[in-house]
Design a protein around this motif. Structure first.
Motif, PDB file in Angstrom:
ATOM      1  N   ILE A 177     -28.995 -48.125  62.875  1.00 56.41           N
ATOM      2  CA  ILE A 177     -30.326 -48.351  62.305  1.00 56.41           C
ATOM      3  C   ILE A 177     -30.274 -48.725  60.824  1.00 56.41           C
ATOM      4  O   ILE A 177     -31.107 -49.491  60.334  1.00 56.41           O
ATOM      5  N   LEU A 178     -29.284 -48.212  60.117  1.00 57.34           N
ATOM      6  CA  LEU A 178     -29.223 -48.382  58.664  1.00 57.34           C
ATOM      7  C   LEU A 178     -29.203 -49.844  58.204  1.00 57.34           C
ATOM      8  O   LEU A 178     -29.933 -50.201  57.265  1.00 57.34           O
ATOM      9  N   PRO A 179     -28.410 -50.734  58.830  1.00 60.34           N
ATOM     10  CA  PRO A 179     -28.379 -52.131  58.342  1.00 60.34           C
ATOM     11  C   PRO A 179     -29.737 -52.821  58.357  1.00 60.34           C
ATOM     12  O   PRO A 179     -30.134 -53.453  57.367  1.00 60.34           O
ATOM     13  N   GLN A 214     -45.296 -47.119  57.248  1.00 58.52           N
ATOM     14  CA  GLN A 214     -45.309 -47.014  58.711  1.00 58.52           C
ATOM     15  C   GLN A 214     -43.975 -47.444  59.298  1.00 58.52           C
ATOM     16  O   GLN A 214     -43.474 -46.838  60.253  1.00 58.52           O
ATOM     17  N   PHE A 215     -43.387 -48.484  58.707  1.00 61.87           N
ATOM     18  CA  PHE A 215     -42.070 -48.941  59.150  1.00 61.87           C
ATOM     19  C   PHE A 215     -41.030 -47.843  58.952  1.00 61.87           C
ATOM     20  O   PHE A 215     -40.220 -47.561  59.848  1.00 61.87           O
ATOM     21  N   LEU A 216     -41.033 -47.188  57.786  1.00 63.45           N
ATOM     22  CA  LEU A 216     -40.054 -46.129  57.508  1.00 63.45           C
ATOM     23  C   LEU A 216     -40.237 -44.942  58.455  1.00 63.45           C
ATOM     24  O   LEU A 216     -39.266 -44.369  58.953  1.00 63.45           O
ATOM     25  N   VAL A 231     -38.845 -45.941  61.736  1.00 61.38           N
ATOM     26  CA  VAL A 231     -37.383 -45.870  61.736  1.00 61.38           C
ATOM     27  C   VAL A 231     -36.904 -44.452  62.015  1.00 61.38           C
ATOM     28  O   VAL A 231     -35.985 -44.228  62.814  1.00 61.38           O
ATOM     29  N   LEU A 232     -37.544 -43.471  61.386  1.00 58.99           N
ATOM     30  CA  LEU A 232     -37.179 -42.068  61.608  1.00 58.99           C
ATOM     31  C   LEU A 232     -37.432 -41.659  63.062  1.00 58.99           C
ATOM     32  O   LEU A 232     -36.616 -40.971  63.679  1.00 58.99           O
ATOM     33  N   MET A 233     -38.563 -42.109  63.612  1.00 63.63           N
ATOM     34  CA  MET A 233     -38.884 -41.778  65.003  1.00 63.63           C
ATOM     35  C   MET A 233     -37.910 -42.434  65.969  1.00 63.63           C
ATOM     36  O   MET A 233     -37.453 -41.817  66.933  1.00 63.63           O
ATOM     37  N   VAL A 234     -37.587 -43.703  65.698  1.00 66.13           N
ATOM     38  CA  VAL A 234     -36.621 -44.417  66.538  1.00 66.13           C
ATOM     39  C   VAL A 234     -35.264 -43.725  66.490  1.00 66.13           C
ATOM     40  O   VAL A 234     -34.595 -43.543  67.507  1.00 66.13           O
TER      41      VAL A 234
END
Length: 230
Positions: free
Chosen positions: A15-17, A39-41, A44-47
């Motif tokens: 996910i980091l890249p 919302q994107f961040l 990302v945490l939820m994903v």
């Protein structure tokens, strides 16, 4: 515990890249509203959390169970039983595949409901199921996978000539989404389990190739759907 640490590290590195790239774009080119970027961040945490739990579930549950089912079916020595349950498992796993549902909803939306979501999911699932059953036959009777792949893609290009052009890209996307995170581990484990009993551990590599075969089924089924709707 080691398995959990490895899974967490694997998800973070995956996910980091994309997170870094989008963050760089946010503050250099695109300048999304801050609310949308937050919302994107959060997404990302939820994903990340979801992927960690999903991959742990696959490693702990799906892979061992798939392999055990394949081994147990093979020990019955009944070809029809192995083929039937290969078909049935291919059907239900594909219906549960999240990627298939995403594609179907997008196609339903873009086509204005002309290609219903449920019909497309069912067509893709049946296509996968038929070719998983065919893969079981290949393992049992030691059929060269090259012949099956060549024959399958020959049918694909033949059907593509008689199908409305709009269905061709959808069919290949349907073949792609069946290689999702739920279908692939289970089908591969099933194939390895069948091959390990039918042909011995030394030939369990014959269980591979199921995903390549399974991805042909949805292409053919969606092309047939195109012939019907066309």
């Amino acid at each position: 515990m080691d398995n959990i640490k490895e899974t967490i590290l694997e998800v973070i590195l995956s996910i980091l890249p994309i997170t870094i790239v989008i963050t760089i774009l946010q503050f250099t080119l695109i300048w999304l509203p801050m609310e949308m970027f937050l919302q994107f961040l959060i997404g990302v945490l939820m994903v990340g959390a979801g992927l960690i739990l999903f991959l742990l579930g696959v490693n702990i549950g799906l892979l061992p169970v798939g392999e055990m089912i394949g081994s147990a079916l093979s020990k019955t020595k009944k070809v029809w039983l192995i083929v039937f349950f290969g078909f049935l498992l291919g059907l239900v796993v594909t219906i549960a595949e999240p990627d298939v549902r995403v594609l179907s909803s997008q196609v339903d939306q873009v086509s204005g409901g002309q290609i219903p979501m449920d019909i497309l999911i069912l067509a893709v699932a049946i296509g996968v199921a038929i070719f998983v059953a065919l893969a079981m036959v290949r393992i049992i009777f030691s059929i060269n996978i090259v012949y099956l792949l060549a024959g399958g893609y020959a049918l694909v290009f033949l059907l593509a000539a008689f199908t409305p052009s709009v269905f061709v890209p959808i069919s290949f996307d349907a073949g792609g989404v069946t290689t999702g995170p739920l279908t692939v581990p289970f089908i591969l484990a099933l194939g390895v389990g069948v091959a390990s009993v039918m042909k011995g551990k030394s030939s369990s590599s014959d269980g591979f190739g199921l995903v390549a075969l399974a991805s042909i089924g949805p292409i053919l089924s969606v092309l047939l759907l195109g012939v019907i709707y066309g």
